[in-house]
Scaffold this motif. Structure first.
Motif, PDB file in Angstrom:
ATOM      1  N   UNK A 196       7.785  53.663  47.078  1.00 46.12           N
ATOM      2  CA  UNK A 196       6.792  53.952  46.131  1.00 46.12           C
ATOM      3  C   UNK A 196       6.888  53.229  44.831  1.00 46.12           C
ATOM      4  N   UNK A 197       7.976  52.532  44.635  1.00 45.53           N
ATOM      5  CA  UNK A 197       8.250  51.977  43.265  1.00 45.53           C
ATOM      6  C   UNK A 197       7.186  50.701  43.062  1.00 45.53           C
ATOM      7  N   UNK A 198       6.456  50.573  41.980  1.00 46.77           N
ATOM      8  CA  UNK A 198       6.012  49.442  41.732  1.00 46.77           C
ATOM      9  C   UNK A 198       6.693  48.428  40.951  1.00 46.77           C
ATOM     10  N   UNK A 199       7.436  47.687  41.601  1.00 49.54           N
ATOM     11  CA  UNK A 199       8.428  46.779  41.044  1.00 49.54           C
ATOM     12  C   UNK A 199       8.002  45.310  40.582  1.00 49.54           C
ATOM     13  N   UNK A 200       9.133  44.722  40.357  1.00 50.44           N
ATOM     14  CA  UNK A 200       8.988  43.324  40.060  1.00 50.44           C
ATOM     15  C   UNK A 200       8.305  43.060  38.868  1.00 50.44           C
ATOM     16  N   UNK A 201       8.537  44.032  37.603  1.00 46.48           N
ATOM     17  CA  UNK A 201       8.023  44.072  36.595  1.00 46.48           C
ATOM     18  C   UNK A 201       8.784  45.239  35.552  1.00 46.48           C
ATOM     19  N   UNK A 202       8.708  44.856  34.054  1.00 44.99           N
ATOM     20  CA  UNK A 202       9.188  45.794  33.107  1.00 44.99           C
ATOM     21  C   UNK A 202       8.117  46.661  32.876  1.00 44.99           C
ATOM     22  N   UNK A 203       8.257  48.051  32.690  1.00 48.94           N
ATOM     23  CA  UNK A 203       7.196  48.913  32.390  1.00 48.94           C
ATOM     24  C   UNK A 203       7.493  49.615  30.971  1.00 48.94           C
ATOM     25  N   UNK A 204       6.614  50.085  30.365  1.00 49.65           N
ATOM     26  CA  UNK A 204       6.954  51.086  29.348  1.00 49.65           C
ATOM     27  C   UNK A 204       6.458  50.346  27.895  1.00 49.65           C
ATOM     28  N   UNK A 205       6.457  50.832  26.862  1.00 54.29           N
ATOM     29  CA  UNK A 205       6.127  50.542  25.525  1.00 54.29           C
ATOM     30  C   UNK A 205       7.484  49.858  24.880  1.00 54.29           C
ATOM     31  N   UNK A 206       7.364  48.788  24.569  1.00 57.60           N
ATOM     32  CA  UNK A 206       8.614  48.168  23.837  1.00 57.60           C
ATOM     33  C   UNK A 206       8.388  48.391  22.442  1.00 57.60           C
ATOM     34  N   UNK A 207       9.399  49.034  21.769  1.00 58.58           N
ATOM     35  CA  UNK A 207       9.120  49.146  20.189  1.00 58.58           C
ATOM     36  C   UNK A 207       9.506  48.108  19.380  1.00 58.58           C
ATOM     37  N   UNK A 208      10.441  47.081  19.847  1.00 55.88           N
ATOM     38  CA  UNK A 208      11.090  45.953  19.221  1.00 55.88           C
ATOM     39  C   UNK A 208      12.337  46.192  18.460  1.00 55.88           C
ATOM     40  N   UNK A 209      13.056  45.118  17.993  1.00 58.20           N
ATOM     41  CA  UNK A 209      14.226  45.120  17.293  1.00 58.20           C
ATOM     42  C   UNK A 209      14.131  44.929  15.906  1.00 58.20           C
ATOM     43  N   UNK A 210      13.157  44.721  15.091  1.00 50.26           N
ATOM     44  CA  UNK A 210      12.959  44.610  14.021  1.00 50.26           C
ATOM     45  C   UNK A 210      13.560  45.707  12.903  1.00 50.26           C
ATOM     46  N   UNK A 211      13.906  45.424  11.752  1.00 45.97           N
ATOM     47  CA  UNK A 211      14.423  46.332  10.972  1.00 45.97           C
ATOM     48  C   UNK A 211      13.556  47.544  10.923  1.00 45.97           C
ATOM     49  N   UNK A 212      12.250  47.186  10.641  1.00 41.02           N
ATOM     50  CA  UNK A 212      11.170  48.359  10.687  1.00 41.02           C
ATOM     51  C   UNK A 212      10.886  49.145  11.859  1.00 41.02           C
ATOM     52  N   UNK A 213      11.363  48.584  13.117  1.00 37.91           N
ATOM     53  CA  UNK A 213      11.276  49.357  14.287  1.00 37.91           C
ATOM     54  C   UNK A 213      12.263  50.150  14.508  1.00 37.91           C
ATOM     55  N   UNK A 214      13.776  50.035  14.254  1.00 35.43           N
ATOM     56  CA  UNK A 214      14.718  50.755  14.464  1.00 35.43           C
ATOM     57  C   UNK A 214      14.631  52.053  14.026  1.00 35.43           C
TER      58      UNK A 214
END
Length: 422
Positions: free
Chosen positions: A358-376
């Protein structure tokens, strides 16, 4: 776990105390055993041909930024000058992310679309305590005073009335996710699921009849536990008595042993429905290491053990892999910045790995928030996907008869896109 790995007393002592106390409120028995450092519990449904969920807990708070590297952000390498995983070594890369090179044994599943990742998952609010975070994740019912875990609620919705509702194989520390009114039993390996007292069939029959007469109508937890034990040895023992010949080469590790025994359970078609496995420790305040590091308790060694074990498990299952979905959980991620000892302290967001049916694989899912100082958030990667949304999607697509609102009361999930519609 070694003393050098973890400076967190609540990771071991408090968790043991909590789970020991929780066990006292269950209506069934809680017996104990262990696969080395890997713990396993198995819950059973009504038939041996249904779908199976494997929940693999990466105990100690796994660092997702070492496992799923955001190579597209220079901030990653700035925050981790000594322990960052070089971009050129990553596998399964896209323009933004790549997997630690020790995931290579799982590349066939990634390329086949049966291995996917959800980024920035976790609890809705930061919690850097092993004790509290584990309890919250496995209970999955914030604000409730009931000591019932989400898996126990899930199997409790089954119409099965047999005492063989849950069997604990591999742990003296039953996870909170399995705590509740459904009965549990335990054995060190499936080879030991036998009525004690010798091998003579006549004597065994006499002992079973005597025990049934004594415990058949006894009320309370001891009566429930005794009847569950008798039912389990009668049903599982004969099915698992033959010597098991795996169809894959498992790593010689505790996780490898537990996964091999889990494949044996599934192939026996005795009704296994949910299996939980604990694999740790990932609590790397020190000794994260680099790609040149040696030792099984470095990040390199832990990822290798994880990847080789899971790859062997799905190869061993063969055609039955079409019934099995494996998902990972961990109590929290790690800080974005390395500490002064080249390790990583407790953080917030992590990543969820999913494999199999059932997994829809081969990819990265989700909403990436970022690693910048304003994102942490206080130096941590922010959670953008509640882990219950991932579990909800798995249950909805793989266990259609389960009422998800009853498993996660009051929770409103968001779409993740990890699973294919069944």
């Amino acid at each position: 776990m070694t003393d050098q790995q973890c400076n967190c007393p609540d990771y071991t002592a408090s968790r043991r105390a909590m789970l020991r106390n929780l066990a006292l409120v269950g209506a069934g028995t809680v017996a104990t055993s262990v696969f080395g450092d890997t713990f396993r519990q198995a819950a059973y449904g009504a038939t041996g041909d249904g779908n199976v969920l494997i929940v693999l807990s990466l105990r100690g708070g796994a660092d997702s930024l070492s496992m799923v590297v955001p190579h597209g952000e220079s901030y990653y390498y700035e925050h981790r000058p000594r322990i960052a995983v070089p971009r050129g070594t990553l596998v399964a890369q896209d323009d933004s992310f790549g997997l630690h090179p020790q995931f290579e044994p799982l590349l066939p599943m990634w390329n086949a679309g049966t291995f996917g990742v959800v980024l920035a998952t976790g609890l809705p609010q930061p919690n850097r305590s092993h004790f509290d975070a584990i309890e919250q994740i496995e209970d999955a019912d914030p604000g409730s005073v009931a000591r019932t875990g989400w898996i126990n609620r899930m199997i409790g919705l089954d119409t099965l009335t047999s005492p063989l509702q849950a069997v604990n194989l591999g742990s003296g520390l039953e996870p909170a996710s399995l705590m509740g009114p459904q009965s549990t039993l335990a054995t060190e390996t499936t080879n030991d699921i036998e009525l004690a007292g010798g091998d003579d069939p006549t004597a065994k029959g006499w002992r079973r009849r005597a025990l049934q007469q004594v415990w058949g109508k006894q009320p309370g937890p001891l009566g429930v536990g005794a009847r569950a034990s008798l039912a389990t040895t009668a049903k599982l023992g004969p099915a698992l008595r033959k010597q098991y010949q795996p169809q894959a080469a498992y790593p010689v590790t505790d996780l490898g042993d537990a996964l091999k025994d889990t494949a044996r359970l599934i192939k026996a078609k005795v009704g296994v429905k949910v299996v939980t496995l604990d694999y740790g420790s990932w609590d790397m305040h020190t000794n994260v290491g680099t790609l040149q590091s040696t030792g099984e308790l470095t990040m390199k060694g832990m990822v290798r053990g994880f990847a080789t074990g899971v790859a062997a498990f799905f190869k061993d299952l063969g055609p039955l892999a079409s019934r099995v979905t494996l998902v990972t959980l961990t109590e929290f991620g790690r800080r974005v910045s390395q500490n002064g000892t080249g390790g990583l302290d407790h953080g917030w967001a992590n990543a969820t790995f999913a494999f199999g049916a059932g997994v829809k694989g081969g990819q990265f899912h989700g909403n990436w928030p970022g690693l910048g100082s304003g994102s942490l958030v206080d130096g941590d990667l922010k959670v953008t996907t509640d882990y219950r949304s991932v579990l909800t999607e798995i249950l909805e697509t793989r266990f259609a008869s389960v009422s998800v609102p009853a498993v996660f009361p009051g929770f409103k999930p968001e779409s993740v896109g990890l699973m294919r519609a069944s």
